[in-house]
Write an enzyme that holds these catalytic residues in place. Structure first.
Site, short mmCIF file in Angstrom:
data_model
loop_
_atom_site.label_atom_id
_atom_site.label_comp_id
_atom_site.label_asym_id
_atom_site.label_seq_id
_atom_site.Cartn_x
_atom_site.Cartn_y
_atom_site.Cartn_z
N ASP A 109 -6.91 -0.79 -9.13
CA ASP A 109 -7.14 0.64 -9.30
C ASP A 109 -7.94 1.12 -8.09
O ASP A 109 -9.07 0.67 -7.88
CB ASP A 109 -7.92 0.86 -10.61
CG ASP A 109 -8.13 2.33 -10.92
OD1 ASP A 109 -7.98 3.18 -10.01
OD2 ASP A 109 -8.46 2.62 -12.08
N ASP A 131 0.39 11.07 -8.25
CA ASP A 131 0.69 11.69 -9.54
C ASP A 131 -0.11 12.99 -9.66
O ASP A 131 -1.33 12.97 -9.53
CB ASP A 131 0.32 10.75 -10.69
CG ASP A 131 1.19 9.49 -10.68
OD1 ASP A 131 2.34 9.57 -10.22
OD2 ASP A 131 0.69 8.44 -11.14
N LYS A 135 -1.92 18.09 -17.28
CA LYS A 135 -2.75 18.57 -18.39
C LYS A 135 -4.18 18.08 -18.15
O LYS A 135 -4.39 17.16 -17.33
CB LYS A 135 -2.20 18.05 -19.73
CG LYS A 135 -1.95 16.56 -19.80
CD LYS A 135 -1.26 16.23 -21.13
CE LYS A 135 -1.22 14.75 -21.44
NZ LYS A 135 -0.69 13.86 -20.45
N ASP A 167 5.48 16.55 -3.48
CA ASP A 167 6.61 17.43 -3.79
C ASP A 167 6.21 18.48 -4.84
O ASP A 167 7.05 19.25 -5.27
CB ASP A 167 7.77 16.60 -4.35
CG ASP A 167 7.35 15.88 -5.61
OD1 ASP A 167 6.55 14.94 -5.50
OD2 ASP A 167 7.79 16.28 -6.71
C1 LIG Z 1 4.64 8.88 -7.91
S1 LIG Z 1 4.24 7.32 -7.38
C2 LIG Z 1 4.45 7.37 -5.59
C3 LIG Z 1 4.66 6.00 -5.01
C4 LIG Z 1 4.79 5.91 -3.49
N1 LIG Z 1 3.58 6.36 -2.82
C5 LIG Z 1 5.98 6.64 -2.96
O1 LIG Z 1 5.85 7.38 -1.99
O2 LIG Z 1 7.06 6.45 -3.49
C6 LIG Z 1 2.46 7.30 -7.55
C7 LIG Z 1 1.96 5.90 -7.64
O3 LIG Z 1 0.54 5.89 -7.64
C8 LIG Z 1 0.11 4.85 -8.50
N2 LIG Z 1 -1.30 5.09 -8.87
C9 LIG Z 1 -1.77 6.07 -9.67
N3 LIG Z 1 -3.12 5.98 -9.79
C10 LIG Z 1 -3.50 4.91 -9.03
C11 LIG Z 1 -4.75 4.29 -8.76
N4 LIG Z 1 -5.89 4.76 -9.30
N5 LIG Z 1 -4.79 3.22 -7.94
C12 LIG Z 1 -3.63 2.73 -7.40
N6 LIG Z 1 -2.42 3.28 -7.62
C13 LIG Z 1 -2.34 4.35 -8.42
C14 LIG Z 1 1.07 4.92 -9.65
O4 LIG Z 1 1.10 3.71 -10.40
C15 LIG Z 1 2.39 5.20 -8.93
O5 LIG Z 1 3.06 4.02 -8.59
#
Ligand SMILES: C[S@@+](CC[C@H](N)C(=O)[O-])C[C@H]1O[C@@H](n2cnc3c(N)ncnc32)[C@H](O)[C@@H]1O
Length: 224
Positions: A109, A131, A135, A167
């Protein structure tokens, strides 16, 4: 929103131990929170055992983008940091199949690795398609906040860069506005932001959303 929801169902590809040892680091959240000092710094010497410049993708998903960067630049190290087990294992498979010495996946994380950020130790960081918040309960998961900018100000070397792509228009503007108010960074481009994002290799996530007609936007910050 469920983590990684937009990536679809990622099959679990568990790496054999000899490959996992080489390409995948898995840092348990509880131990990270309680004993951060028992983990190595997120630096080239500590993770890769050499002094090559380090670039880190935060939330790397299934790793296509980080892999393409590592293939294109053997003179730098690439760390793909990802929270999701399935995505991190998929990314580690890609790294193992490519057999590159300069790419590793860290399942952790990002919000817990603050004590392990090296001072001025990174050449570039990427936060692509983080992400967004849908909400109020999502707020604690948002990576890009004041604490994130503090972390980048510490980890990036002077002249080092942070690339942010999204996006989601409103979310993108929120991140941009926060960045624009921070005097430790300057834009790396004259435009307020860049319309579209055309890397050599597009990630699984980018391809999904572009097929649905969404155009990503990017801004790049330079650490002053
Ligand atoms: C929508 S995806 C985008 C993935 C990639 N960067 C791409 O361009 O395709 C967002 C990613 O961030 C990861 N993520 C979210 N919170 C995170 C955190 N605190 N530490 C590490 N990864 C995280 C999610 O598991 C997810 O795989």
């Amino acid at each position: 929103m469920a983590r990684g929801r937009y990536l679809g169902r990622i099959p679990l590809r568990t790496l054999p131990p000899e490959l996992a040892e080489r390409y995948l680091l898995e840092w348990h959240p509880r131990r990270l929170a309680l004993e951060p000092g028992s983990f190595p710094q997120l630096s080239s010497p500590a993770i890769f055992g050499n002094e090559l410049p380090l670039e880190v993708e935060i939330g790397a998903g299934t790793g296509e983008f980080a892999l393409s960067l590592a293939e294109a630049d053997p003179a730098a190290n690439y760390l793909a940091l990802e929270l999701s087990n399935r995505s991190a294992h998929w990314a580690a498979w890609l790294a193992a199949e490519a057999g590159l010495p300069n790419l590793k996946v860290l399942r952790a994380d990002f919000k817990l690795v603050g004590p392990l950020l090296p001072a001025a130790g990174w050449r570039r960081a990427y936060l692509h398609f983080p992400d967004p918040q849908h909400k109020p309960a999502d707020a604690k998961r948002i990576i890009f906040n004041q604490g994130f900018l503090d972390a980048m100000a510490r980890a990036l070397q002077p002249g080092g860069e942070l690339s942010v792509v999204s996006d989601a228009p409103a979310f993108f503007l929120q991140m941009l506005e926060l960045a624009e108010g921070d005097g430790r960074f300057a834009k790396a481009h004259p435009e307020r932001y860049l319309e579209g994002f055309e890397p050599e290799v597009k990630s699984r996530f980018q391809q999904i959303w572009e097929r649905k007609g969404r155009t990503p936007r990017q801004f790049v910050l330079t650490r002053l």
